[in-house]
Write an enzyme that holds these catalytic residues in place. Sequence first.
Site, short mmCIF file in Angstrom:
data_model
loop_
_atom_site.label_atom_id
_atom_site.label_comp_id
_atom_site.label_asym_id
_atom_site.label_seq_id
_atom_site.Cartn_x
_atom_site.Cartn_y
_atom_site.Cartn_z
N THR A 42 1.07 -1.15 0.29
CA THR A 42 -0.34 0.15 0.18
C THR A 42 0.74 0.96 0.13
OG1 THR A 42 -1.52 -1.21 0.98
CG2 THR A 42 -1.40 1.26 1.13
N GLN A 43 0.62 2.45 -1.20
CA GLN A 43 1.76 3.12 -1.13
C GLN A 43 1.18 4.30 -0.19
OE1 GLN A 43 4.28 3.20 -2.27
NE2 GLN A 43 3.82 1.38 -2.14
#
Length: 265
Positions: A42-43
């Site tokens: 997850t960025q």
Amino acid sequence: MDHFPTNWGRPRNDAYDAYGTYPIAQRPVHAKDAFQNGVQRTQQPIVTGTSVLAIKYKDGIMMAADNLASYGSLARFKDVQRLHAVGSTTVIGAGGDMSDFQYIQTMLNELMIDEYTAQDGHTLGPAEVHEYLAQVMYARRTKMNPLWNALLVGGFKDGKRFLSYVDLLGTTYSASTLATGYGGHIAQPLLRKAVEGREDTLTEAEALNIIETSMRVLFYRDARSLNKYQVATITAAGVSISESKHLDTSWDFAEGIRGYGAQTQ
């Protein structure tokens, strides 16, 4: 060696396909992104909740969070419960990514089932739940795959109030007033002024008034908030999470703000 005949050149006799190149062979096409099939992380949070507020009062802990989950700047989901009961003595409130919060809820539910089935006479209280979450959040952070949340853990067990904070980095601290997100900037000064030094004398009605006032200020100031919210109380009698409430607000003061609406001077 190049095994693709189409790259060897044309045969001398144009009328005869000596190399058997029809149908024309295709070179394998590699993915443009070498990491496309790799492990993903997850960025950034996608569907998010904003502030959670919590204070101590004489009978226990009171927490509040609105029901909005925003998709970027879009107020997308308006009926999301961001307060979650864990057993009969603890409530957690979450800001940040809502899918990560759902994962945390699943983990905690499984933990409480395991604890119940052990039948050893012990139950997990707020301090244990907070320590568990702190370890989980820090472990995920060290793997460069954090759970993108800021969590408040409040509870009441063995006559003692408990209120503490943990975030996606595994940072933890405790105080008599806590707030996540934008509330940490806007609501926290109001909570501190109203609560600190009065934790042992504040009644439930007074605590509720403080919480409502702070939620109203957040609704006025925080573009990712909503005037629909829930309040949780954790006392010796157990956990109670209210139905959704609606704030009474007035925007009349906006008429006096320069640049509002058609007013330019």
